[in-house]
Scaffold this motif. Structure first.
Motif, PDB file in Angstrom:
ATOM      1  N   THR A  11       0.819  -1.207   0.000  1.00 50.41           N
ATOM      2  CA  THR A  11       0.000   0.000   0.000  1.00 50.41           C
ATOM      3  C   THR A  11       0.855   1.261   0.000  1.00 50.41           C
ATOM      4  OG1 THR A  11      -1.727  -1.169   1.217  1.00 50.41           O
ATOM      5  CG2 THR A  11      -1.812   1.218   1.285  1.00 50.41           C
ATOM      6  N   ALA A  12       2.011   1.214   0.632  1.00 44.63           N
ATOM      7  CA  ALA A  12       2.836   2.411   0.840  1.00 44.63           C
ATOM      8  C   ALA A  12       3.336   3.028  -0.468  1.00 44.63           C
ATOM      9  CB  ALA A  12       4.022   2.082   1.746  1.00 44.63           C
ATOM     10  N   GLN A  13       3.795   2.220  -1.408  1.00 40.17           N
ATOM     11  CA  GLN A  13       4.370   2.767  -2.640  1.00 40.17           C
ATOM     12  C   GLN A  13       3.355   3.535  -3.490  1.00 40.17           C
ATOM     13  OE1 GLN A  13       6.468  -0.377  -4.595  1.00 40.17           O
ATOM     14  NE2 GLN A  13       8.191  -0.273  -3.172  1.00 40.17           N
ATOM     15  N   PRO A  14       2.176   2.970  -3.762  1.00 37.79           N
ATOM     16  CA  PRO A  14       1.206   3.758  -4.541  1.00 37.79           C
ATOM     17  C   PRO A  14       0.761   5.014  -3.799  1.00 37.79           C
ATOM     18  CG  PRO A  14       0.457   1.480  -4.309  1.00 37.79           C
ATOM     19  CD  PRO A  14       1.722   1.616  -3.541  1.00 37.79           C
ATOM     20  N   ALA A  15       0.677   4.932  -2.480  1.00 39.20           N
ATOM     21  CA  ALA A  15       0.296   6.120  -1.705  1.00 39.20           C
ATOM     22  C   ALA A  15       1.365   7.207  -1.842  1.00 39.20           C
ATOM     23  CB  ALA A  15       0.089   5.749  -0.236  1.00 39.20           C
ATOM     24  N   VAL A  23       5.037   5.509   5.953  1.00 32.66           N
ATOM     25  CA  VAL A  23       6.084   4.506   6.150  1.00 32.66           C
ATOM     26  C   VAL A  23       5.396   3.203   6.550  1.00 32.66           C
ATOM     27  CG1 VAL A  23       8.150   3.865   7.441  1.00 32.66           C
ATOM     28  CG2 VAL A  23       7.699   6.270   6.941  1.00 32.66           C
ATOM     29  N   PRO A  24       5.679   2.090   5.836  1.00 34.52           N
ATOM     30  CA  PRO A  24       5.061   0.817   6.211  1.00 34.52           C
ATOM     31  C   PRO A  24       5.591   0.334   7.558  1.00 34.52           C
ATOM     32  CG  PRO A  24       6.609   0.501   4.403  1.00 34.52           C
ATOM     33  CD  PRO A  24       6.517   1.975   4.659  1.00 34.52           C
ATOM     34  N   GLY A  25       4.728  -0.322   8.320  1.00 29.08           N
ATOM     35  CA  GLY A  25       5.052  -0.769   9.676  1.00 29.08           C
ATOM     36  C   GLY A  25       6.289  -1.621   9.836  1.00 29.08           C
ATOM     37  N   PRO A  26       6.587  -2.563   8.930  1.00 25.90           N
ATOM     38  CA  PRO A  26       7.758  -3.401   9.130  1.00 25.90           C
ATOM     39  C   PRO A  26       9.076  -2.624   9.264  1.00 25.90           C
ATOM     40  CG  PRO A  26       6.330  -4.421   7.530  1.00 25.90           C
ATOM     41  CD  PRO A  26       5.756  -3.048   7.822  1.00 25.90           C
ATOM     42  N   VAL A  27       9.115  -1.396   8.774  1.00 27.36           N
ATOM     43  CA  VAL A  27      10.319  -0.570   8.922  1.00 27.36           C
ATOM     44  C   VAL A  27      10.618  -0.334  10.406  1.00 27.36           C
ATOM     45  CG1 VAL A  27      11.265   1.740   8.502  1.00 27.36           C
ATOM     46  CG2 VAL A  27      10.038   0.547   6.686  1.00 27.36           C
ATOM     47  N   PHE A  28       9.576  -0.341  11.245  1.00 26.10           N
ATOM     48  CA  PHE A  28       9.723  -0.066  12.661  1.00 26.10           C
ATOM     49  C   PHE A  28       9.800  -1.328  13.517  1.00 26.10           C
ATOM     50  CE2 PHE A  28       7.933   3.687  10.771  1.00 26.10           C
ATOM     51  CZ  PHE A  28       8.714   4.677  11.325  1.00 26.10           C
ATOM     52  N   SER A  29       9.985  -2.470  12.893  1.00 25.46           N
ATOM     53  CA  SER A  29      10.026  -3.730  13.629  1.00 25.46           C
ATOM     54  C   SER A  29      11.352  -4.445  13.405  1.00 25.46           C
ATOM     55  CB  SER A  29       8.877  -4.631  13.174  1.00 25.46           C
ATOM     56  OG  SER A  29       8.978  -5.902  13.767  1.00 25.46           O
ATOM     57  N   ALA A  30      11.932  -4.916  14.475  1.00 26.03           N
ATOM     58  CA  ALA A  30      13.200  -5.669  14.373  1.00 26.03           C
ATOM     59  C   ALA A  30      12.969  -7.083  13.854  1.00 26.03           C
ATOM     60  CB  ALA A  30      13.869  -5.725  15.737  1.00 26.03           C
ATOM     61  N   VAL A  31      11.731  -7.561  13.890  1.00 27.34           N
ATOM     62  CA  VAL A  31      11.429  -8.931  13.492  1.00 27.34           C
ATOM     63  C   VAL A  31      10.351  -9.001  12.409  1.00 27.34           C
ATOM     64  CG1 VAL A  31      12.154  -9.999  15.654  1.00 27.34           C
ATOM     65  CG2 VAL A  31       9.829  -9.156  15.421  1.00 27.34           C
ATOM     66  N   ASP A  32      10.311  -7.997  11.540  1.00 24.29           N
ATOM     67  CA  ASP A  32       9.362  -7.949  10.428  1.00 24.29           C
ATOM     68  C   ASP A  32       7.912  -8.007  10.896  1.00 24.29           C
ATOM     69  OD1 ASP A  32       8.850  -7.597   7.725  1.00 24.29           O
ATOM     70  OD2 ASP A  32       8.636  -9.742   7.375  1.00 24.29           O
ATOM     71  N   PRO A  54      -8.921   9.954   1.401  1.00 24.23           N
ATOM     72  CA  PRO A  54      -9.405   9.287   0.186  1.00 24.23           C
ATOM     73  C   PRO A  54      -8.273   8.640  -0.622  1.00 24.23           C
ATOM     74  CG  PRO A  54     -10.369  11.478   0.371  1.00 24.23           C
ATOM     75  CD  PRO A  54      -9.316  11.366   1.423  1.00 24.23           C
ATOM     76  N   VAL A  55      -7.112   9.260  -0.629  1.00 23.32           N
ATOM     77  CA  VAL A  55      -5.957   8.688  -1.332  1.00 23.32           C
ATOM     78  C   VAL A  55      -5.570   7.369  -0.675  1.00 23.32           C
ATOM     79  CG1 VAL A  55      -3.506   9.007  -1.885  1.00 23.32           C
ATOM     80  CG2 VAL A  55      -5.096  10.930  -2.085  1.00 23.32           C
ATOM     81  N   LEU A  56      -5.511   7.364   0.645  1.00 22.77           N
ATOM     82  CA  LEU A  56      -5.147   6.151   1.371  1.00 22.77           C
ATOM     83  C   LEU A  56      -6.178   5.049   1.160  1.00 22.77           C
ATOM     84  CD1 LEU A  56      -3.278   4.689   3.287  1.00 22.77           C
ATOM     85  CD2 LEU A  56      -4.547   5.705   5.195  1.00 22.77           C
ATOM     86  N   VAL A  57      -7.448   5.390   1.226  1.00 24.18           N
ATOM     87  CA  VAL A  57      -8.507   4.394   1.018  1.00 24.18           C
ATOM     88  C   VAL A  57      -8.380   3.782  -0.372  1.00 24.18           C
ATOM     89  CG1 VAL A  57     -11.004   4.074   0.737  1.00 24.18           C
ATOM     90  CG2 VAL A  57     -10.116   5.354   2.695  1.00 24.18           C
ATOM     91  N   ASP A  58      -8.139   4.590  -1.376  1.00 27.76           N
ATOM     92  CA  ASP A  58      -7.986   4.081  -2.741  1.00 27.76           C
ATOM     93  C   ASP A  58      -6.795   3.129  -2.837  1.00 27.76           C
ATOM     94  OD1 ASP A  58      -8.618   4.077  -5.635  1.00 27.76           O
ATOM     95  OD2 ASP A  58      -6.656   5.069  -5.770  1.00 27.76           O
ATOM     96  N   CYS A  59      -5.679   3.494  -2.242  1.00 27.59           N
ATOM     97  CA  CYS A  59      -4.478   2.645  -2.289  1.00 27.59           C
ATOM     98  C   CYS A  59      -4.698   1.331  -1.552  1.00 27.59           C
ATOM     99  CB  CYS A  59      -3.281   3.390  -1.714  1.00 27.59           C
ATOM    100  SG  CYS A  59      -2.749   4.775  -2.738  1.00 27.59           S
ATOM    101  N   VAL A  60      -5.392   1.379  -0.423  1.00 21.80           N
ATOM    102  CA  VAL A  60      -5.690   0.158   0.332  1.00 21.80           C
ATOM    103  C   VAL A  60      -6.604  -0.748  -0.479  1.00 21.80           C
ATOM    104  CG1 VAL A  60      -6.917  -0.741   2.360  1.00 21.80           C
ATOM    105  CG2 VAL A  60      -5.303   1.151   2.615  1.00 21.80           C
TER     106      VAL A  60
END
Length: 77
Positions: A11-15, A23-32, A54-60
């Motif tokens: 979802t992050a890239q098209p947004a 920023v997608p959540g796994p960036v903030f996790s040490a264990v993906d 609306p942009v986020l909803v469309d991307c999701v």
């Protein structure tokens, strides 16, 4: 923010291409972890967030459709 049923890396890239900083959540996790979480900056005025939603909803929705998942009505409302 948690987005059930939508991998936030997909979802992050098209947004971002649509102008929504995130920023997608796994960036903030040490264990993906945090696979279904997305961080949005909220230092902007409320009007900026209202325009971003609306942009986020469309991307999701597009991300879910690409992964054969049914959209959840909570995000499309």
């Amino acid at each position: 923010m948690e987005i059930p049923g939508a991998g936030t890396e997909a979802t992050a890239q098209p947004a971002r291409r649509a102008g929504l900083l995130n920023v997608p959540g796994p960036v903030f996790s040490a264990v993906d972890g945090f696979r279904y979480h997305l961080r949005l900056p909220f230092a902007d005025h409320d009007s900026g967030l209202e325009k971003a939603l609306p942009v986020l909803v469309d991307c999701v929705e597009r991300s879910r459709a690409a992964h054969w998942e049914k959209p959840r009505s909570a995000l499309s409302a």
